[in-house]
Motif scaffolding. Structure first.
Motif, short mmCIF file in Angstrom:
data_model
loop_
_atom_site.label_atom_id
_atom_site.label_comp_id
_atom_site.label_asym_id
_atom_site.label_seq_id
_atom_site.Cartn_x
_atom_site.Cartn_y
_atom_site.Cartn_z
N SER A 38 24.07 3.62 -74.28
CA SER A 38 23.31 5.00 -74.28
C SER A 38 24.83 5.94 -73.72
O SER A 38 25.00 7.00 -74.24
CB SER A 38 22.24 5.08 -73.41
OG SER A 38 21.18 4.65 -74.28
N PHE A 39 25.32 5.46 -72.84
CA PHE A 39 26.16 6.12 -71.92
C PHE A 39 27.44 6.34 -72.92
O PHE A 39 28.10 7.69 -73.09
CB PHE A 39 26.76 5.39 -70.63
CG PHE A 39 28.07 6.05 -70.00
CD1 PHE A 39 28.10 6.96 -69.15
CD2 PHE A 39 29.12 5.48 -70.60
CE1 PHE A 39 29.13 7.62 -68.58
CE2 PHE A 39 30.27 5.70 -69.93
CZ PHE A 39 30.38 7.05 -69.05
N ILE A 40 27.86 5.37 -73.75
CA ILE A 40 28.89 5.62 -74.34
C ILE A 40 28.61 6.48 -75.90
O ILE A 40 29.49 7.15 -75.98
CB ILE A 40 29.31 4.20 -74.90
CG1 ILE A 40 29.85 3.16 -73.86
CG2 ILE A 40 30.22 4.04 -76.35
CD1 ILE A 40 30.07 1.86 -74.33
N ASN A 41 27.51 6.23 -76.29
CA ASN A 41 27.03 7.24 -77.53
C ASN A 41 27.05 8.65 -77.05
O ASN A 41 27.34 9.68 -77.69
CB ASN A 41 25.67 6.69 -77.91
CG ASN A 41 25.92 5.49 -78.77
OD1 ASN A 41 26.98 5.37 -79.55
ND2 ASN A 41 24.98 4.60 -78.69
N ASN A 42 26.30 8.85 -75.65
CA ASN A 42 26.50 10.36 -75.20
C ASN A 42 27.76 10.85 -74.97
O ASN A 42 28.22 12.01 -75.30
CB ASN A 42 25.79 10.37 -74.00
CG ASN A 42 25.35 11.56 -73.33
OD1 ASN A 42 24.87 12.66 -74.08
ND2 ASN A 42 26.06 11.81 -72.22
N GLY A 64 39.79 9.22 -76.63
CA GLY A 64 38.48 8.93 -76.19
C GLY A 64 37.59 8.43 -77.22
O GLY A 64 36.56 7.39 -76.93
N ILE A 65 37.31 9.17 -78.40
CA ILE A 65 36.47 8.72 -79.39
C ILE A 65 36.73 7.35 -80.04
O ILE A 65 35.95 6.66 -79.99
CB ILE A 65 36.39 9.88 -80.34
CG1 ILE A 65 35.64 11.07 -79.81
CG2 ILE A 65 35.61 9.27 -81.52
CD1 ILE A 65 35.93 12.23 -80.77
N ILE A 72 31.71 0.17 -78.63
CA ILE A 72 30.37 0.03 -79.23
C ILE A 72 30.44 -1.30 -80.13
O ILE A 72 29.70 -1.81 -80.16
CB ILE A 72 30.20 1.43 -80.38
CG1 ILE A 72 29.78 2.38 -79.02
CG2 ILE A 72 29.15 0.98 -81.22
CD1 ILE A 72 29.85 3.81 -80.18
N ASP A 73 31.61 -1.28 -80.65
CA ASP A 73 31.79 -2.47 -81.49
C ASP A 73 31.85 -3.79 -80.80
O ASP A 73 31.10 -5.07 -81.07
CB ASP A 73 33.30 -2.49 -82.57
CG ASP A 73 33.14 -1.53 -83.57
OD1 ASP A 73 31.99 -1.20 -84.12
OD2 ASP A 73 34.34 -1.15 -84.03
N GLU A 74 32.39 -3.74 -79.54
CA GLU A 74 32.24 -4.91 -78.55
C GLU A 74 31.05 -5.30 -78.11
O GLU A 74 30.59 -6.49 -78.00
CB GLU A 74 33.45 -4.66 -77.46
CG GLU A 74 34.79 -4.65 -77.76
CD GLU A 74 35.56 -4.78 -76.58
OE1 GLU A 74 35.72 -5.50 -75.76
OE2 GLU A 74 36.41 -3.88 -76.61
N ILE A 75 30.57 -4.17 -77.79
CA ILE A 75 29.15 -4.38 -77.38
C ILE A 75 28.13 -5.07 -78.42
O ILE A 75 27.39 -5.91 -78.12
CB ILE A 75 28.36 -3.06 -76.84
CG1 ILE A 75 29.26 -2.54 -75.49
CG2 ILE A 75 26.79 -3.08 -76.72
CD1 ILE A 75 28.64 -1.04 -75.02
#
Length: 90
Positions: A38-42, A64-65, A72-75
């Motif tokens: 959620s932090f990353i998406n925000n 940064g993006i 996100i891919d790694e998660i």
């Protein structure tokens, strides 16, 4: 409020690596209230909005993006816990 904290941190500290994002998230000490994903998406959403500001240097924002998309891919492949541990130790 989180967006304001992120904006100040990015301007002052210059998040430039995956490890920087992980350390920043850990140092915010919000693992119990906001998931890493959620932090990353925000953060990705905030950076995309910043791209609309023509006065800003876009290269750090685009970097940064890119880093966030890689996270996100790694998660998705390894899970949040594994990624947090991987970059916490490196």
């Amino acid at each position: 409020m989180l967006n304001q904290i992120l904006e100040i941190h990015i301007k002052n500290m210059g998040i430039k690596t995956t490890r920087d994002y992980v350390k920043f998230y850990i140092n915010l000490d919000m693992q119990n209230s906001v998931s890493f994903l959620s932090f990353i998406n925000n953060e990705k959403m905030v950076l995309k909005h910043k791209l609309e500001n023509m006065k800003l240097d876009k290269s750090p924002i685009l970097n940064g993006i890119r880093i966030l998309e890689e996270l996100i891919d790694e998660i998705k492949k390894s899970g949040e816990k594994a990624i947090l541990e991987k970059y916490r130790e490196s």
